[in-house]
Design an enzyme around this catalytic site. Structure first.
Site, PDB file in Angstrom:
ATOM      1  N   LYS A 239       0.842  -1.192   0.000  1.00 56.92           N
ATOM      2  CA  LYS A 239       0.000   0.000   0.000  1.00 56.92           C
ATOM      3  C   LYS A 239       0.884   1.251   0.000  1.00 56.92           C
ATOM      4  CE  LYS A 239      -3.670  -1.967   2.939  1.00 56.92           C
ATOM      5  NZ  LYS A 239      -4.836  -1.807   2.067  1.00 56.92           N
ATOM      6  N   ARG A 313      -9.980 -11.782   2.376  1.00 59.77           N
ATOM      7  CA  ARG A 313     -10.898 -12.813   1.880  1.00 59.77           C
ATOM      8  C   ARG A 313     -10.250 -14.201   1.879  1.00 59.77           C
ATOM      9  NH1 ARG A 313     -11.592  -9.740  -3.697  1.00 59.77           N
ATOM     10  NH2 ARG A 313     -11.237  -8.067  -2.195  1.00 59.77           N
TER      11      ARG A 313
END
Length: 459
Positions: A239, A313
């Site tokens: 990020k 996920r």
């Protein structure tokens, strides 16, 4: 400091009249007859119009406080009157004319008093509220304590809250509540939950799966699954620095699941509750999982990695596969999963995904009832093709800019096919600014909603 007082203290408490702009003129006339002369006249002289969110202090003849009038929007935020908790002078107060939902107003007053004080003193407000008549103090305390514990977890920075500390918090909750708590880590995690192990292996702080169980085994089976990413660098798909600033909150799904569980167990609901927390730190090292890797999941499906910053996920999928093995009556997962959900709905409104129309309706109604809202989003089956992989059973991201929250939910659905009902909650887990009952900082969004849902079903 105690911010809610028993009803017995009402006689000595300063009255608060909650009033709409429409009803204010009539109340002003009534106050002129029942309060010392200067009170209502002072409110008029200062131009008080009972606009929502405003209030006026009413003086007595000696310059003391005779009462408070607070502007009310009966169709607005049920927490709105809790703004008074931070703005009134220190002392005891009672509702002489209560808001439409006094229990929510009392809860919001208590929630407004929350302060994260681990690293510096942050005194709570000195305004105390007498519990309105008919409000259950045990219920208010149970909910507020669970919310505060969850907020503390989300607010704690990652240097002091890693997977081990999330395990400690889970074990502490289990011990207080009479629940069992098992933890899978090390070689057993690598063997039985390979995607959790893969996501967490780059960190010096070992990944693990926390498995808490409580209640009668013959009762309806309810399983809560919470994403516990203690910090998310994005992995090798790192990020930018600005996007990492709030990544301590990437375990807010775990905090919400634990908070909901604390409420359920405290209330003694008739369920066999299971809470699964896959917890990792998504770090970067020579052992980090890579874009293009293919991981084998607990369910046996092979998963191509399209982006290491979509790690949540993956760990949820392994936990959902475990949950699904006992075909529970209801599975709900909580996760700070996608920026796409925030773009669509903003920070205050979590996205709800489920194929069960009755469950969606019940969750939306429960959320409205307790001021913990969600908005249903579509599980649009044709978008499942966006997750196709040329070398594995499935890719875990769509690889394009569209429908990111939907494809994430569709990915998770593949791992819990036998649960009688499954809901996925994509939440933000943070209050960007202070609102009544919701101080700026960590928030266990949807925890109160899920408790209300389960209370209605199994209370």
């Amino acid at each position: 400091m105690t911010v809610l007082l028993p009803a017995a203290d009402a006689a000595s408490a300063c009255p608060i009249w909650c009033v709409t702009a429409e009803d204010w003129p009539a109340l002003a006339e009534t106050l002129a007859e029942t309060l010392p002369g200067p009170a209502a006249a002072f409110a008029r002289a200062t131009g008080f119009k009972a606009k929502p969110g405003t209030h006026a202090l009413l003086p007595d003849a000696a310059g003391g406080l005779a009462g408070v009038v607070a502007g009310l929007d009966p169709k607005g935020d049920p927490f709105a009157t809790a703004k008074l908790a931070d703005s009134l002078p220190e002392g005891s107060y009672r509702f002489a004319a209560p808001p439409p939902q006094p229990a929510l107003a009392a809860l919001a007053w208590r929630l407004s008093a929350y302060r994260f004080a681990r690293y510096r003193d942050r005194p709570a407000p000195g305004a105390r509220l007498v519990l309105p008549e008919g409000v259950d103090p045990a219920e208010i305390g149970r909910i507020a304590d669970a919310v505060a514990a969850g907020r503390d977890l989300v607010n704690t920075p990652a240097n002091d809250l890693g997977p081990a500390e999330i395990e400690t918090a889970s074990r502490s909750l289990a011990e207080r509540s009479g629940a069992a708590c098992a933890v899978v880590s090390g070689e057993a995690l690598e063997r039985d939950f390979p995607m959790i192990a893969a996501v967490g292996r780059a960190s010096e702080r070992a990944p693990r799966l926390i498995d808490l169980t409580w209640g009668d085994g013959a009762a309806p089976k309810v399983t809560l699954v919470g994403k516990g990413v203690a910090f998310d660098t994005g992995g090798l798909d790192i990020k930018p620095s600005a996007a990492m600033l709030l990544m301590k909150k990437d375990m807010a799904g775990a905090a919400a699941a634990l908070a909901a569980a604390e409420m359920v167990m405290g209330a003694g609901l008739r369920v066999r509750l299971r809470v699964l927390i896959p917890t990792v730190e998504n770090a970067i090292s020579g052992s980090a999982f890579r874009p293009g890797d293919v991981l084998r999941s607990r369910k046996g499906l092979t998963v191509e990695i399209g982006n290491t910053d979509a790690e949540g996920r993956l760990i949820l999928a392994d936990a959902l596969a475990l949950a699904d093995e006992e075909s529970p009556d209801l599975v709900i997962d909580f996760a700070t999963l996608t920026g796409a959900a925030r773009v669509a709905l903003g920070p205050d409104l979590p996205a709800l995904f489920t194929e069960d129309d009755a469950l969606a309706s019940a969750m939306a109604e429960a959320g409205r009832a307790v001021n913990d809202p969600v908005w249903r989003m579509p599980l649009w089956a044709p978008y499942a093709s966006l997750l196709d992989s040329k070398i594995a059973d499935i890719n875990h991201v769509s690889g394009g800019p569209f429908a990111g929250a939907v494809t994430a939910a569709l990915f998770l659905r593949r791992f819990a096919p036998t649960a009688k009902a499954h809901a996925h909650l994509d939440l933000y887990g943070w209050n960007p600014s202070t609102k009544p009952g919701r101080p700026e900082g960590g928030e266990v969004q949807t925890a109160r909603l899920v408790y209300e849902l389960l209370k209605r079903r199994y209370g």
